[in-house]
Write a protein that holds these residues in place. Structure first.
Motif, mmCIF file in Angstrom:
data_model
loop_
_atom_site.group_PDB
_atom_site.id
_atom_site.type_symbol
_atom_site.label_atom_id
_atom_site.label_comp_id
_atom_site.label_asym_id
_atom_site.label_seq_id
_atom_site.Cartn_x
_atom_site.Cartn_y
_atom_site.Cartn_z
ATOM 1 N N VAL A 140 -53.714 8.060 21.659
ATOM 2 C CA VAL A 140 -53.143 7.675 22.938
ATOM 3 C C VAL A 140 -51.600 8.350 22.924
ATOM 4 C CG1 VAL A 140 -53.432 7.589 25.474
ATOM 5 C CG2 VAL A 140 -55.132 6.545 23.712
ATOM 6 N N MET A 141 -50.214 9.310 23.789
ATOM 7 C CA MET A 141 -49.296 9.867 24.171
ATOM 8 C C MET A 141 -48.979 9.281 25.288
ATOM 9 S SD MET A 141 -46.859 9.769 21.408
ATOM 10 C CE MET A 141 -45.926 10.889 21.998
ATOM 11 N N ALA A 142 -48.477 8.369 25.629
ATOM 12 C CA ALA A 142 -48.086 8.350 27.163
ATOM 13 C C ALA A 142 -46.710 8.414 27.238
ATOM 14 C CB ALA A 142 -48.147 6.903 27.700
ATOM 15 N N ALA A 143 -45.493 8.328 25.409
ATOM 16 C CA ALA A 143 -44.376 8.504 26.182
ATOM 17 C C ALA A 143 -43.747 9.874 26.623
ATOM 18 C CB ALA A 143 -43.973 7.897 24.698
ATOM 19 N N ALA A 144 -42.773 9.226 27.392
ATOM 20 C CA ALA A 144 -42.070 10.305 28.678
ATOM 21 C C ALA A 144 -40.620 10.289 27.101
ATOM 22 C CB ALA A 144 -41.740 10.206 29.465
ATOM 23 N N ASN A 150 -35.541 17.866 20.716
ATOM 24 C CA ASN A 150 -35.967 17.053 19.870
ATOM 25 C C ASN A 150 -37.461 17.311 19.396
ATOM 26 O OD1 ASN A 150 -34.532 14.051 19.554
ATOM 27 N ND2 ASN A 150 -35.733 13.533 21.934
ATOM 28 N N PRO A 151 -37.500 16.470 17.995
ATOM 29 C CA PRO A 151 -39.543 16.809 17.694
ATOM 30 C C PRO A 151 -40.723 16.147 18.614
ATOM 31 C CG PRO A 151 -39.212 14.776 16.895
ATOM 32 C CD PRO A 151 -37.561 15.234 17.700
ATOM 33 N N ASP A 152 -41.556 17.333 19.188
ATOM 34 C CA ASP A 152 -42.496 17.511 19.675
ATOM 35 C C ASP A 152 -43.498 16.658 19.318
ATOM 36 O OD1 ASP A 152 -45.373 17.916 20.980
ATOM 37 O OD2 ASP A 152 -44.467 18.789 22.827
ATOM 38 N N ILE A 153 -44.157 15.459 19.435
ATOM 39 C CA ILE A 153 -44.386 14.574 18.616
ATOM 40 C C ILE A 153 -46.203 15.089 18.240
ATOM 41 C CG2 ILE A 153 -45.891 12.229 17.959
ATOM 42 C CD1 ILE A 153 -42.047 11.777 19.474
ATOM 43 N N LEU A 154 -46.342 15.488 19.780
ATOM 44 C CA LEU A 154 -48.062 15.614 19.064
ATOM 45 C C LEU A 154 -47.899 17.018 18.553
ATOM 46 C CD1 LEU A 154 -49.150 15.124 23.319
ATOM 47 C CD2 LEU A 154 -50.545 14.317 20.845
ATOM 48 N N GLU A 155 -47.529 18.060 18.862
ATOM 49 C CA GLU A 155 -47.313 19.005 17.870
ATOM 50 C C GLU A 155 -47.393 18.694 16.742
ATOM 51 O OE1 GLU A 155 -45.438 22.655 20.155
ATOM 52 O OE2 GLU A 155 -46.419 22.107 21.633
ATOM 53 N N GLY A 208 -53.175 12.726 25.382
ATOM 54 C CA GLY A 208 -52.198 13.065 26.098
ATOM 55 C C GLY A 208 -51.506 12.950 28.047
ATOM 56 N N PHE A 209 -50.582 13.422 28.022
ATOM 57 C CA PHE A 209 -50.086 12.410 29.291
ATOM 58 C C PHE A 209 -48.854 13.911 29.334
ATOM 59 C CE2 PHE A 209 -51.418 8.427 31.095
ATOM 60 C CZ PHE A 209 -51.999 8.000 29.839
ATOM 61 N N ALA A 210 -49.620 14.623 31.186
ATOM 62 C CA ALA A 210 -48.621 15.671 31.211
ATOM 63 C C ALA A 210 -47.973 15.213 33.302
ATOM 64 C CB ALA A 210 -49.458 17.205 32.071
ATOM 65 N N GLU A 263 -53.080 24.283 30.093
ATOM 66 C CA GLU A 263 -52.638 24.650 29.138
ATOM 67 C C GLU A 263 -51.779 24.031 27.957
ATOM 68 O OE1 GLU A 263 -49.195 26.767 27.530
ATOM 69 O OE2 GLU A 263 -49.071 25.412 29.180
ATOM 70 N N LYS A 264 -50.839 22.626 28.688
ATOM 71 C CA LYS A 264 -50.751 21.895 28.054
ATOM 72 C C LYS A 264 -51.625 21.333 26.964
ATOM 73 C CE LYS A 264 -47.229 20.733 29.414
ATOM 74 N NZ LYS A 264 -46.388 19.582 30.117
ATOM 75 N N ALA A 265 -52.917 20.664 27.043
ATOM 76 C CA ALA A 265 -53.646 20.589 26.976
ATOM 77 C C ALA A 265 -54.141 21.589 25.371
ATOM 78 C CB ALA A 265 -55.229 20.001 27.396
ATOM 79 N N ARG A 271 -52.618 23.874 24.023
ATOM 80 C CA ARG A 271 -51.149 23.868 23.671
ATOM 81 C C ARG A 271 -51.611 23.226 22.032
ATOM 82 N NH1 ARG A 271 -46.280 22.906 25.499
ATOM 83 N NH2 ARG A 271 -47.204 23.125 27.261
ATOM 84 N N LYS A 272 -51.007 21.686 22.944
ATOM 85 C CA LYS A 272 -51.115 20.978 22.349
ATOM 86 C C LYS A 272 -52.179 20.040 21.096
ATOM 87 C CE LYS A 272 -46.448 19.428 24.369
ATOM 88 N NZ LYS A 272 -45.876 18.088 24.434
ATOM 89 N N GLY A 273 -53.616 20.673 21.174
ATOM 90 C CA GLY A 273 -55.064 20.366 21.218
ATOM 91 C C GLY A 273 -55.039 19.148 20.819
HETATM 92 O O1 C5P Z 1 -44.791 19.165 27.344
HETATM 93 P P1 C5P Z 1 -44.963 17.895 28.184
HETATM 94 O O2 C5P Z 1 -43.067 16.414 27.722
HETATM 95 O O3 C5P Z 1 -44.963 17.641 29.175
HETATM 96 O O4 C5P Z 1 -46.298 17.261 27.233
HETATM 97 C C1 C5P Z 1 -46.103 15.565 27.296
HETATM 98 C C2 C5P Z 1 -46.945 15.080 26.317
HETATM 99 O O5 C5P Z 1 -46.925 15.519 25.314
HETATM 100 C C3 C5P Z 1 -47.121 13.943 26.392
HETATM 101 O O6 C5P Z 1 -48.691 13.007 25.784
HETATM 102 C C4 C5P Z 1 -45.787 13.366 25.576
HETATM 103 O O7 C5P Z 1 -46.252 12.017 25.437
HETATM 104 C C5 C5P Z 1 -46.225 14.516 24.922
HETATM 105 N N1 C5P Z 1 -44.760 14.660 24.002
HETATM 106 C C6 C5P Z 1 -44.298 14.610 22.335
HETATM 107 N N2 C5P Z 1 -43.574 14.885 22.567
HETATM 108 C C7 C5P Z 1 -42.413 14.859 23.264
HETATM 109 C C8 C5P Z 1 -42.407 15.360 24.245
HETATM 110 C C9 C5P Z 1 -44.106 15.060 24.546
HETATM 111 O O8 C5P Z 1 -45.886 14.053 21.917
HETATM 112 N N3 C5P Z 1 -41.135 15.493 22.608
#
Ligand code: C5P
Length: 190
Positions: free
Chosen positions: A57-61, A90-95, A108-110, A122-124, A126-128
C-alpha cells in the motif's frame, strides 16, 4: 493515511512493515517503522521488504523532485535577489517495483484537483495498481493534515466505491475491506 492503514491492518492481525518518511504523527502500534528521508531510500526499503510481502500500500506523498545538491553547511547569502535551485527527478517507487508485482496486491493513492475518477483510473493503469484511492484535494477539510478524508476507491475497471467524509481510521478500514475483497476474488492483475 499510511499510518491509519498500517494501524488498521495491524489490529486485524496482519504482519505489517511500515516504511515512513519524516512525519510528525502520534506513535503507531506497528513495531519498528523503517524511517527514510528521501525517495531513493524509500525505494531501497520497499525493494528490500517487498519479497516477503503479499500487499503493498503506497500512501506516501513522495515529492516529484529533490534538490540535485544538498549543501552540508548553511548557505551564506550574497547580494543576489534570486536563488535558483537545481532539482532532479525522484524515482517513481511504484513504477520501479512493478516488475516485482507477481501475485501481489498493489494499492496506490491519487491526490487530484480535477477529473478525479478519470485521472486516477489512468494512474492505476499506468502504475499497474489493483486499487487506487482517489482523493479530491481541492477542498480545505480533507486529505493532507486533516483527521478526516474522503474519496473514491477505483480499480482499472468498473469499481467505484464512494468514500464520503469520514475519519482516516474508518477510511483505512474501508480500504482494507475493498483490498481484501479483491484479494479473495483473485482479481489481482499481474
Ligand atoms: O503520480 P502520483 O504522485 O500522483 O501518484 C501517486 C501514487 O504513486 C501514490 O500511491 C504514491 O505513493 C506513489 N508514488 C510513488 N513514487 C513517487 C511518487 C508517487 O510510488 N515518486
Amino acid at each position: 493515511m499510511g499510518y491509519a492503514i498500517a494501524d488498521a491492518a495491524a489490529r486485524r492481525g496482519v504482519e505489517v512493515t511500515l516504511v515512513s518518511g519524516p512525519v510528525e504523527l502520534p506513535s503507531t502500534t506497528v513495531r519498528g517503522p523503517v524511517r527514510v528521508t528521501s525517495a531513493q531510500q524509500m525505494l531501497t526499503a520497499v525493494r528490500e521488504k517487498l519479497p516477503r510481502a503479499d500487499w503493498l500500500v503506497m500512501a506516501a506523498a513522495v515529492a516529484d523532485f529533490a534538490p540535485s545538491v544538498v549543501e552540508k553547511e548553511k548557505m551564506k547569502k550574497d547580494q543576489s535577489r534570486e536563488l535558483t535551485l537545481r532539482l532532479s527527478r525522484n524515482p517513481d517507487i511504484l513504477e520501479s517495483v512493478r516488475s516485482m508485482k507477481d501475485h501481489r496486491l498493489f494499492v496506490g493513492f491519487a491526490a487530484e484537483t480535477e477529473d478525479l475518477v478519470h485521472n486516477a483510473r489512468e494512474k492505476a493503469l499506468r502504475k499497474g495498481l489493483d486499487l487506487i484511492v482517489a482523493n479530491d484535494v481541492s477542498g480545505p477539510d480533507t486529505g493532507f493534515e486533516s483527521e478526516e478524508n474522503s474519496g473514491v476507491i477505483l480499480d482499472q475497471g468498473d469499481l467505484a466505491e464512494e468514500l464520503p467524509r469520514m475519519s482516516k481510521a474508518r477510511m483505512a478500514e474501508r480500504i482494507l475491506d475493498a483490498a481484501l475483497e479483491k484479494w479473495k476474488k483473485g482479481g489481482v492483475s499481474g
